[in-house]
Design a protein around this motif. Structure first.
Motif, PDB file in Angstrom:
ATOM      1  N   ASN A  86      18.038  -6.574 -31.541  1.00 53.78           N
ATOM      2  CA  ASN A  86      18.990  -7.478 -31.259  1.00 53.78           C
ATOM      3  C   ASN A  86      20.100  -7.731 -32.437  1.00 53.78           C
ATOM      4  O   ASN A  86      21.269  -7.911 -32.029  1.00 53.78           O
ATOM      5  CB  ASN A  86      18.224  -8.970 -31.324  1.00 53.78           C
ATOM      6  N   ALA A 134      25.782  -8.620 -12.707  1.00 51.56           N
ATOM      7  CA  ALA A 134      25.151  -8.066 -11.574  1.00 51.56           C
ATOM      8  C   ALA A 134      25.698  -7.324 -10.711  1.00 51.56           C
ATOM      9  O   ALA A 134      25.047  -6.767  -9.432  1.00 51.56           O
ATOM     10  CB  ALA A 134      24.770  -9.652 -10.854  1.00 51.56           C
ATOM     11  N   ASN A 140      23.937  -4.283  -8.428  1.00 55.80           N
ATOM     12  CA  ASN A 140      22.308  -4.638  -8.757  1.00 55.80           C
ATOM     13  C   ASN A 140      22.234  -4.406 -10.274  1.00 55.80           C
ATOM     14  O   ASN A 140      20.870  -4.148 -10.734  1.00 55.80           O
ATOM     15  CB  ASN A 140      21.263  -3.670  -8.039  1.00 55.80           C
ATOM     16  N   GLY A 141      23.101  -4.404 -11.229  1.00 53.39           N
ATOM     17  CA  GLY A 141      22.977  -4.403 -12.379  1.00 53.39           C
ATOM     18  C   GLY A 141      23.055  -2.950 -13.131  1.00 53.39           C
ATOM     19  O   GLY A 141      23.274  -2.778 -14.283  1.00 53.39           O
ATOM     20  N   LEU A 172      21.088  -4.272 -21.544  1.00 61.10           N
ATOM     21  CA  LEU A 172      20.804  -5.884 -21.319  1.00 61.10           C
ATOM     22  C   LEU A 172      20.004  -5.981 -19.834  1.00 61.10           C
ATOM     23  O   LEU A 172      19.936  -6.894 -19.698  1.00 61.10           O
ATOM     24  CB  LEU A 172      22.102  -6.767 -20.951  1.00 61.10           C
ATOM     25  N   ASP A 173      19.904  -4.674 -19.324  1.00 58.44           N
ATOM     26  CA  ASP A 173      19.018  -5.002 -18.030  1.00 58.44           C
ATOM     27  C   ASP A 173      17.520  -5.204 -18.199  1.00 58.44           C
ATOM     28  O   ASP A 173      16.839  -4.411 -18.864  1.00 58.44           O
ATOM     29  CB  ASP A 173      19.261  -3.535 -17.322  1.00 58.44           C
ATOM     30  N   GLY A 174      17.305  -6.498 -17.794  1.00 59.41           N
ATOM     31  CA  GLY A 174      15.735  -6.955 -17.956  1.00 59.41           C
ATOM     32  C   GLY A 174      14.843  -6.035 -16.986  1.00 59.41           C
ATOM     33  O   GLY A 174      13.628  -6.469 -17.070  1.00 59.41           O
ATOM     34  N   ASN A 175      15.453  -5.216 -16.010  1.00 59.73           N
ATOM     35  CA  ASN A 175      14.211  -4.508 -15.098  1.00 59.73           C
ATOM     36  C   ASN A 175      14.281  -3.109 -15.465  1.00 59.73           C
ATOM     37  O   ASN A 175      13.470  -2.444 -15.150  1.00 59.73           O
ATOM     38  CB  ASN A 175      15.022  -4.703 -13.633  1.00 59.73           C
ATOM     39  N   ALA A 208      15.781  -2.527 -22.401  1.00 56.93           N
ATOM     40  CA  ALA A 208      16.353  -3.895 -22.715  1.00 56.93           C
ATOM     41  C   ALA A 208      16.344  -4.346 -24.237  1.00 56.93           C
ATOM     42  O   ALA A 208      15.464  -4.074 -24.964  1.00 56.93           O
ATOM     43  CB  ALA A 208      15.520  -5.163 -22.124  1.00 56.93           C
ATOM     44  N   ASN A 209      17.802  -4.575 -24.638  1.00 56.30           N
ATOM     45  CA  ASN A 209      17.908  -5.194 -26.068  1.00 56.30           C
ATOM     46  C   ASN A 209      17.827  -3.952 -26.919  1.00 56.30           C
ATOM     47  O   ASN A 209      17.884  -4.253 -28.200  1.00 56.30           O
ATOM     48  CB  ASN A 209      16.670  -6.292 -26.754  1.00 56.30           C
ATOM     49  N   ALA A 259      11.894 -11.699 -14.990  1.00 57.42           N
ATOM     50  CA  ALA A 259      11.906 -10.782 -13.951  1.00 57.42           C
ATOM     51  C   ALA A 259      10.414 -10.522 -13.616  1.00 57.42           C
ATOM     52  O   ALA A 259      10.117  -9.908 -12.514  1.00 57.42           O
ATOM     53  CB  ALA A 259      12.828  -9.582 -13.978  1.00 57.42           C
ATOM     54  N   ASN A 260       9.738 -10.133 -14.600  1.00 53.34           N
ATOM     55  CA  ASN A 260       8.270  -9.691 -14.593  1.00 53.34           C
ATOM     56  C   ASN A 260       7.048 -10.803 -14.225  1.00 53.34           C
ATOM     57  O   ASN A 260       6.030 -10.389 -14.200  1.00 53.34           O
ATOM     58  CB  ASN A 260       7.925  -8.799 -15.604  1.00 53.34           C
ATOM     59  N   MET A 316      15.123 -14.815 -19.497  1.00 49.44           N
ATOM     60  CA  MET A 316      16.236 -13.786 -18.772  1.00 49.44           C
ATOM     61  C   MET A 316      17.375 -14.532 -18.181  1.00 49.44           C
ATOM     62  O   MET A 316      16.926 -15.949 -17.951  1.00 49.44           O
ATOM     63  CB  MET A 316      15.563 -13.024 -17.642  1.00 49.44           C
ATOM     64  N   ALA A 367      20.774  -9.085 -10.590  1.00 50.25           N
ATOM     65  CA  ALA A 367      20.348  -8.427 -11.623  1.00 50.25           C
ATOM     66  C   ALA A 367      19.859  -9.480 -12.587  1.00 50.25           C
ATOM     67  O   ALA A 367      20.205 -10.697 -12.714  1.00 50.25           O
ATOM     68  CB  ALA A 367      21.526  -7.724 -12.326  1.00 50.25           C
ATOM     69  N   PHE A 368      18.798  -9.089 -13.172  1.00 54.98           N
ATOM     70  CA  PHE A 368      18.285  -9.785 -14.391  1.00 54.98           C
ATOM     71  C   PHE A 368      18.664  -9.281 -15.828  1.00 54.98           C
ATOM     72  O   PHE A 368      18.435  -8.012 -15.775  1.00 54.98           O
ATOM     73  CB  PHE A 368      16.673  -9.737 -14.261  1.00 54.98           C
ATOM     74  N   LYS A 369      19.241 -10.096 -16.682  1.00 60.70           N
ATOM     75  CA  LYS A 369      19.596  -9.463 -18.102  1.00 60.70           C
ATOM     76  C   LYS A 369      18.710 -10.060 -18.949  1.00 60.70           C
ATOM     77  O   LYS A 369      18.309 -11.346 -18.687  1.00 60.70           O
ATOM     78  CB  LYS A 369      20.857  -9.703 -18.187  1.00 60.70           C
ATOM     79  N   VAL A 370      18.337  -9.361 -19.978  1.00 57.36           N
ATOM     80  CA  VAL A 370      17.726 -10.116 -21.096  1.00 57.36           C
ATOM     81  C   VAL A 370      18.623 -10.846 -22.095  1.00 57.36           C
ATOM     82  O   VAL A 370      19.840 -10.692 -21.451  1.00 57.36           O
ATOM     83  CB  VAL A 370      17.062  -8.876 -22.078  1.00 57.36           C
ATOM     84  N   ILE A 371      18.216 -11.721 -22.799  1.00 56.05           N
ATOM     85  CA  ILE A 371      18.960 -12.689 -23.532  1.00 56.05           C
ATOM     86  C   ILE A 371      18.914 -12.257 -24.881  1.00 56.05           C
ATOM     87  O   ILE A 371      17.667 -12.586 -25.630  1.00 56.05           O
ATOM     88  CB  ILE A 371      18.664 -13.984 -23.417  1.00 56.05           C
ATOM     89  N   PRO A 372      19.882 -11.639 -25.445  1.00 54.95           N
ATOM     90  CA  PRO A 372      19.734 -11.078 -26.894  1.00 54.95           C
ATOM     91  C   PRO A 372      19.355 -12.243 -27.890  1.00 54.95           C
ATOM     92  O   PRO A 372      19.787 -13.286 -27.804  1.00 54.95           O
ATOM     93  CB  PRO A 372      21.151 -10.558 -27.355  1.00 54.95           C
ATOM     94  N   GLU A 389      16.585 -13.916 -27.800  1.00 53.94           N
ATOM     95  CA  GLU A 389      15.236 -14.643 -27.571  1.00 53.94           C
ATOM     96  C   GLU A 389      14.136 -13.690 -27.540  1.00 53.94           C
ATOM     97  O   GLU A 389      14.168 -12.637 -27.071  1.00 53.94           O
ATOM     98  CB  GLU A 389      15.728 -15.014 -25.865  1.00 53.94           C
ATOM     99  N   GLN A 408      10.618 -12.666 -27.056  1.00 57.61           N
ATOM    100  CA  GLN A 408       9.611 -12.293 -25.987  1.00 57.61           C
ATOM    101  C   GLN A 408       8.173 -12.285 -26.474  1.00 57.61           C
ATOM    102  O   GLN A 408       8.146 -12.164 -27.660  1.00 57.61           O
ATOM    103  CB  GLN A 408       9.646 -11.042 -25.148  1.00 57.61           C
TER     104      GLN A 408
END
Lengths: 181, 547
Positions: free
Chosen positions: A3, A55, A58-59, A87-90, A126-127, B387-388, B414, B433-438, B440, B442
């Motif tokens: 981060n 988004a 689809n990101g 930054l993609d959470g998936n 991610a991150n 998302a998970n 997210m 889309a799901f984005k992580v939050i820098p 934050e 986990q």
């Protein structure tokens, strides 16, 4: 890689963009974005690309752009310092500088397929962030996400190295999308 | 070891046997209890648990396998569908089968949860949506059959389940707009016997008398939480006719192994998200039977009941972790047969196994933020779980003596946004889309939940989100693993850590147990995970107490 470095990168780009690159609009669809900064004397350009910036697609985008939304153009023989932030959470993402594909877009690519020397990143999650530096050789290329299934889902942008320009710039080809300026 | 057996018998009042104990199916038994009625390894002696052998598959990807053991042989499936047979005593490789993959399209890693065995056949489902039957002695292919068109995005990442003469399995691919199903195949030949589609056709009558997938426009999850639906707009969209064919790409994967009640022959299965995941504007209505638990007749595939956790899910908080069959108190405080599921919502649901009625929902195992809130157009919304989930695919374990279940959870804040995109064959179709939050943080936890009350008894927190699963034993032990490579044992009554082992790669698979030569063995795959980027490897580690 985590981060703190992302925040540093964003702050750095913000400072640089407000001091040196000026973000001035040349034409409505040709501009110097906040995520590109450069030093003409040193012939260096910094490009920051955020995977899943929003988004769109689809990101599967870089700074909100995908497929033929934009062309990023840099002068030939400059040193390109490209930073990828995910930054993609998936999903993981990567960048490989490839040739433009006219027919079969590859399902998956590793750095071995980069057409410019060391012009690729590993897949990052991610991150995380990754950097690549390479010498820009004149030609037409793609910035291609090499993760399986991402390129064929449109996660690529056009990248051009031009002998006849003096400044890097971005040209928007598809308008009306929410993108990073 | 005899000394331990005697002490365990006295302390734990549990039969301790020297007979072989097998683990022939993904969840141990067909009810997927992941409970071992053997107290020879217990809270008193677990500190003596030592590595007995390791096996290196050499296949790196995302190692989600639970090994199965039968007749002294362990069968392990790896990423990209390699299947190994190992001597369960010492890990010696007996044979390897490598499936020749065709087109593969999958969202979340080249996973294979495991194999199934019956007679002389070991069955594996493949990333390119095939079933293969392998001779258990030679490792040679006996038959293979295509389940669905992998070029459309159908894939198999789950373990098949064998019941009587049938192989029963669902399918993955909702992220690509497939139409989900559960199928039964003939064990001997691989012939398709029946197929039940998770997304009904428009004229198909459902157990409650409704037709198709639009349902009854439910406004609250479990009758409690407002889903913030615009029912009038959904009905108008349906009336317009524009979405008449949306069901054809309606998603609803059933991608984890099904559960079987061997007393009734009824199947219990969890059904995943509708398609597209996040954009509900293209699929007005309840989107049955996505985000549900269903019960089917194993002989015919006929639907018996369905319970939809999230009608018109637009958060991808669907149902994945496989049902567990056990007993728990009903509302009249009477022990009844129940089917249990832990959702990506972070709740544990306890259902009457006969009717599907929800008896109770547990306290949340993870923090909720903006639960079931719609995203601000153009900006999105922060949400928890991310998302998970909650509980993702990780199977839980039950201690039937205490009516407690144990689940691995994720805490991943997210930010999610919606962007409408049209369906295209074989292409990712999230609709956002799901984005992580820098910045934050986990984290994760293992939660012990009392099925009779819904209360959380204890939580063991971890620095990283947890994907993998749990194993409970009569020795009052609860085994699980972390992404940092630690495989550990907790006291299942208190959550206190009693033992751990550093496996060198993420332990992101559900452990299992077997008894051979009179000794209980605990086994787990340590190879990391693609979804949460846990360090990769390819190890199967087996532990026992030798003395």
């Amino acid at each position: 890689m985590k981060n703190n470095s992302i925040v540093r990168n964003i702050l750095f780009i913000f400072v640089v963009s407000t001091t040196s690159s000026c973000s001035s609009l040349i034409k409505p669809n040709v501009f110097e974005p906040s995520w590109i900064s450069y030093n003409k004397e040193k012939k260096q350009v910094n490009i920051e690309l955020v995977a899943a910036w929003n988004a769109n697609n689809n990101g599967y985008n870089f700074n909100g752009y995908f497929q033929d939304d934009i062309t990023i153009t840099v002068p030939a023989d400059w040193l390109v310092n490209m930073t990828l932030i995910n930054l993609d959470g998936n999903a993981p993402h990567s960048i490989v500088i490839t040739e433009p594909y006219t027919d079969d877009i590859p399902d998956e690519l590793t750095g071995e397929f980069a057409v410019l020397h060391r012009a690729y990143t590993d897949s990052i999650y991610a991150n995380e962030s990754a950097e690549m530096k390479f010498k820009a050789k004149a030609g037409d290329y793609w910035l291609f996400c090499g993760v399986k299934g991402h390129g064929i889902n449109g996660m690529w942008s056009m990248f051009k190295v031009d002998k006849n320009i003096s400044n890097p710039f971005v040209k928007i080809l598809q308008t009306g999308k929410q993108i990073r300026r | 070891m005899k000394k331990y057996l005697l002490i365990a018998s006295l302390l734990f009042n549990t039969p301790v046997s020297a007979e072989p104990l097998e683990w022939p199916s993904y969840g141990g038994d067909l009810g997927q209890s992941r409970y071992v009625n053997d107290a020879s390894i217990n809270t008193e002696n677990v500190s003596h648990l030592k590595l007995k052998w390791m096996f290196q598959t050499g296949i790196v990807g995302s190692f989600e396998n639970t090994p199965i053991v039968k007749d002294g042989v362990m069968y392990v499936t790896t990423p990209y569908n390699h299947l190994y047979a190992l001597n369960a005593r010492n890990g010696e490789r007996l044979w390897r089968y490598k499936h020749k993959l065709g087109t593969t399209i999958y969202c979340c890693g080249p996973n294979s949860k495991g194999a199934a065995i019956a007679g002389n056949l070991v069955i594996m489902a493949t990333l390119d949506a095939m079933l293969v039957a392998i001779d258990k002695d030679t490792g040679k292919l006996v038959w293979e059959t295509t389940i669905a068109d992998s070029e459309q995005g159908y894939s198999e990442t789950g373990a098949p389940i064998i019941y009587q003469d049938k192989i029963i399995i669902g399918v993955a691919g909702a992220e690509y707009g497939i139409r989900g199903f559960i199928s039964a195949y003939d064990l001997k030949t691989g012939a398709l016997l029946w197929r039940w589609h998770t997304i009904p056709e428009p004229d198909q009558v459902q157990p409650d008398g409704t037709k198709g997938w639009t349902g009854i426009f439910t406004e609250k999850a479990d009758g409690i939480n407002d889903l913030h639906r615009d029912i009038a707009a959904e009905k108008a969209a349906i009336a317009s006719g524009e979405f008449d064919n949306a069901w054809e790409h309606g998603g609803g994967s059933s991608w984890m192994p099904v559960t079987i009640d061997t007393a009734t022959g009824h199947i219990y299965a969890t059904i995943g998200n509708p398609a597209p995941d996040l954009d509900g504007s293209l699929r007005p209505g309840d989107n049955r039977w996505s985000a549900s638990m269903v019960s089917l007749d194993s002989q015919t595939g006929k639907m018996i009941w369905g319970y939809q956790y999230l009608p018109h899910d637009v958060w991808d908080l669907d149902a994945a972790s496989p049902p567990i069959l056990t007993t728990a108190k009903d509302k009249q405080d009477k022990d009844i047969a129940v089917a249990v599921h832990a959702g990506k919502t972070g709740w544990v649901y306890v259902h009457d196994r006969k009717t599907g009625d929800l008896i109770r929902r547990s306290d949340p195992m993870v923090e909720h933020k903006n639960l079931f809130v719609k995203p601000t157009p153009g900006k999105g919304t922060e949400m928890l779980p991310g998302a998970n989930g909650g509980v993702n695919w990780s199977p839980g374990a039950v201690d039937p003596r205490t009516h407690h279940v144990f689940y691995s959870n994720l805490h991943q804040p997210m930010h999610y946004e919606v962007r409408s995109v049209p369906w295209r064959k074989g292409r990712l179709w999230l609709g956002g889309a799901f984005k992580v939050i820098p910045g934050e943080k986990q984290s994760g936890n293992v939660s012990a939940v009392n099925l009779d009350s819904g209360k959380i008894n204890w939580q063991y927190t971890t620095d990283q989100p947890m994907i993998g699963g749990t194993l409970a034993t009569a020795g009052n032990l609860l085994f699980s693993g972390e992404s940092n490579g630690y495989f550990f044992a907790l006291d299942s009554r208190t959550g206190k850590k009693l033992w751990q082992f550093q496996a060198g790669a993420g332990v992101n698979a559900a452990p299992m147990a077997y008894r051979i030569d009179g000794k209980l063995h605990i086994a787990v795959a340590a190879g990391g995970n693609a979804q949460i980027n846990a360090p990769r490897g390819g190890t199967v580690a087996v532990f026992t107490i030798e003395k």
